[in-house]
Design a protein around this motif. Sequence first.
Motif, PDB file in Angstrom:
ATOM      1  N   HIS A 130       0.809  -1.225   0.000  1.00 52.57           N
ATOM      2  CA  HIS A 130       0.000   0.000   0.000  1.00 52.57           C
ATOM      3  C   HIS A 130       0.840   1.272   0.000  1.00 52.57           C
ATOM      4  CE1 HIS A 130      -3.689  -2.248   0.722  1.00 52.57           C
ATOM      5  NE2 HIS A 130      -2.989  -2.983   1.569  1.00 52.57           N
ATOM      6  N   ASP A 131       2.148   1.174  -0.023  1.00 48.34           N
ATOM      7  CA  ASP A 131       2.978   2.367   0.141  1.00 48.34           C
ATOM      8  C   ASP A 131       3.497   2.938  -1.189  1.00 48.34           C
ATOM      9  OD1 ASP A 131       2.716   2.170   2.865  1.00 48.34           O
ATOM     10  OD2 ASP A 131       4.397   0.744   3.000  1.00 48.34           O
ATOM     11  N   SER A 188       2.961   4.772  -5.171  1.00 48.83           N
ATOM     12  CA  SER A 188       2.034   5.646  -5.905  1.00 48.83           C
ATOM     13  C   SER A 188       2.530   5.964  -7.307  1.00 48.83           C
ATOM     14  CB  SER A 188       1.783   6.935  -5.127  1.00 48.83           C
ATOM     15  OG  SER A 188       2.876   7.785  -5.242  1.00 48.83           O
ATOM     16  N   LYS A 229      -3.164   0.414 -10.599  1.00 53.94           N
ATOM     17  CA  LYS A 229      -3.492   1.777 -10.172  1.00 53.94           C
ATOM     18  C   LYS A 229      -4.904   1.756  -9.592  1.00 53.94           C
ATOM     19  CE  LYS A 229      -4.050   6.437 -12.115  1.00 53.94           C
ATOM     20  NZ  LYS A 229      -4.021   7.238 -13.372  1.00 53.94           N
ATOM     21  N   TYR A 240      -9.092   4.528  -2.648  1.00 57.20           N
ATOM     22  CA  TYR A 240      -8.583   4.031  -1.365  1.00 57.20           C
ATOM     23  C   TYR A 240      -7.935   5.153  -0.562  1.00 57.20           C
ATOM     24  CZ  TYR A 240      -6.091   1.187   2.047  1.00 57.20           C
ATOM     25  OH  TYR A 240      -5.629   0.639   3.219  1.00 57.20           O
ATOM     26  N   LEU A 241      -7.105   5.975  -1.235  1.00 53.71           N
ATOM     27  CA  LEU A 241      -6.434   7.073  -0.557  1.00 53.71           C
ATOM     28  C   LEU A 241      -7.309   8.320  -0.589  1.00 53.71           C
ATOM     29  CD1 LEU A 241      -2.794   6.638  -1.917  1.00 53.71           C
ATOM     30  CD2 LEU A 241      -3.732   5.856   0.265  1.00 53.71           C
ATOM     31  N   LYS A 297      -6.293  10.814  -4.489  1.00 58.54           N
ATOM     32  CA  LYS A 297      -4.986  10.241  -4.819  1.00 58.54           C
ATOM     33  C   LYS A 297      -5.140   8.767  -5.191  1.00 58.54           C
ATOM     34  CE  LYS A 297      -2.387  13.380  -1.840  1.00 58.54           C
ATOM     35  NZ  LYS A 297      -1.434  13.487  -0.694  1.00 58.54           N
ATOM     36  N   LEU A 327      -3.515   4.857  -5.477  1.00 54.95           N
ATOM     37  CA  LEU A 327      -2.616   3.884  -4.883  1.00 54.95           C
ATOM     38  C   LEU A 327      -2.019   3.046  -6.010  1.00 54.95           C
ATOM     39  CD1 LEU A 327      -1.557   2.389  -2.317  1.00 54.95           C
ATOM     40  CD2 LEU A 327      -3.585   0.919  -2.521  1.00 54.95           C
ATOM     41  N   TYR A 328      -0.682   2.953  -6.056  1.00 57.89           N
ATOM     42  CA  TYR A 328       0.011   2.203  -7.105  1.00 57.89           C
ATOM     43  C   TYR A 328       0.602   0.940  -6.498  1.00 57.89           C
ATOM     44  CZ  TYR A 328      -0.618   6.530  -9.603  1.00 57.89           C
ATOM     45  OH  TYR A 328      -1.175   7.627 -10.213  1.00 57.89           O
ATOM     46  N   LEU A 329       0.123  -0.200  -6.931  1.00 49.81           N
ATOM     47  CA  LEU A 329       0.449  -1.473  -6.305  1.00 49.81           C
ATOM     48  C   LEU A 329       1.316  -2.309  -7.236  1.00 49.81           C
ATOM     49  CD1 LEU A 329      -3.164  -2.219  -5.078  1.00 49.81           C
ATOM     50  CD2 LEU A 329      -1.329  -1.082  -3.806  1.00 49.81           C
TER      51      LEU A 329
END
Length: 599
Positions: A11-12, A14, A528, A532-533, A537, A539-541
């Motif tokens: 989850h960290d 982007s 992408k 969620y954020l 924004k 979230l790039y996983l």
Amino acid sequence: MKKQPTFKLNHDLSLILTAIVAVAVLVIIFNFTSLKNYLRGISRAAVINIKTEVPVLNDTAREDELWDLAENGLAYLSLTTYNINDTRVMYYDLLSGQLPVWIATGNVIDFSSVKTNGAYVIYVKNKTIYWHSTFDNPFNGHAVPKLPTDTDVLCDIGSNNKIIFVRQSGGTTNLWQYQISTGISTQLTFVNSNKQDINYHYNVITGDEKIVWADDRNDDLDIYLYDFAAPNPNGEQITTDLSDQYSPSIYQNLIAWTDERNGNTNLDIYLRDLSNSDAGDQQITTDSKNQRLPDIYKNVITWEDLRNDEPTGPMTGNADIYMYDLRKNKEFAVSAVPPGQPMSGDQLRPKIAGNRIVWTYAHGISTGQPPFGYSSPNKDIFMAVFDELNLIAPADGINFSLDIPFIDITLQWEYSSDSPLMPVFYIKTLLNGQPFPPGSDSGVAVGKQTIFKLKSSRIETYPDGTFTWSVLPAGLNTNPDNWALAESRTIIKKTAADLIAPPDNTEILPQTIFDWSDIPNANLYIAKIGGYLPEGKFLYLPLPGNISEFVITQNIYDLLKPLSGEKTYTWTVSGTKLPTPTDWQTIWYGPALTFKVKA
């Protein structure tokens, strides 16, 4: 898509997207230096006013008729309207622009052939061939040895200083060769027939040499070939049509000629490519009037064209000069005046070498009267200079590949011009038919080099689709018509995956499979996720490996599940080679789908 094990989401990370350019290429663009209206078919060619530079008396009354063109100079006859015995063979150096060299003089009917390769001028005068260095003093010519009973009729010379000629000797007419360096003549063919319109080509790179001519041995004129690599004393017959074919011109393996197969009032230009025997005779012109006397150099054929000829007087008409680019398969008017406008005279017998097309311009009526002169249109020599831009790489229709290592795309082209200065080049790109980036209708300047490298890391940021790219030099890039005529090539990019499952706006549960299309050579997929954020924004996983699906585990499901009600998320996936979270924000993602998670 590949069925692979489940991977845990991180989850960290982007990511965001941006755009691109892909571009570049060629075209045989013809920027006729002195022809401002060229692309509209109306040309004003710059006059080579040679007659005012001839260092003789009465030069203002002289008439100049082009006979041959080399890359650095031209050979012509200079005549007077009051004295046909003062006909001069002249050579004009196009590079130096110095006064023409006076080679020989005589009666107009004395000369049956005048040719040049830039270093020498050769001519037939009174049935004898003479060769003359363009650096010699006037009249310092040398005769090709022959028997008193021999008659020389026609001649040509290659860049290797070999003279090819037609000689009538011992009751037969055949092809001969004479090497200036050795002074030795050798008979090449041994078939008695009328041989006319000879043309000799020597390839300075490969050493290949070929002769073409028109031959009447079959009771009609056919094109014949003599190839020094496979000498045939009979010559090789090229055309077999029962009508006449004549005035051939050869460049390497390409032969162009005038053809009567569609009627003797509907002459056309035909082509044979010796390296492609399956193609046969290729018709170049299709207009119902006469096109004749072609000359070919590299990929360009030029000829005399009567499609606009509507004579308004006994001495004037409207023959024009046209050209055809074999790379573009396009025809261009070099000197044409559109029908309906006042006739401006005839443009006749064009020659092409390098970036120049040169011809005789017959206009007006001379003042000389028999018996001391002859009556004909006034004649000058005109020239059109064109620039040429040819695409080299990459090939048309290539696919951008996420290969290892990154594969950059190098756009490369070649440019030739009579100017020693290299222009600034502009690359114009269309993405799926629309200018890219938007507003770049005149292209993007890339400097004076003829190469432009598209970095793979940059290409990943470009939208998916078909990029069509072209190149033009500065000055031509602002005219949309020029871009329409420019050669173009395509690059196909596809790095965003097509989403397969789950269907759009579907509620997901643990063990739901997210599936998408494979991206060739991708070693990493980035999902992408929107919703969620906070604050819009994404979230790039990262999904390491070439995995084209993932399964929602209970842990992931719990992270996505809202405290109450239901929540909608967006998702899309792209393949990449770029390793860092910052990179993932810039690569291209396709359209997103939605999924729902209920509390």
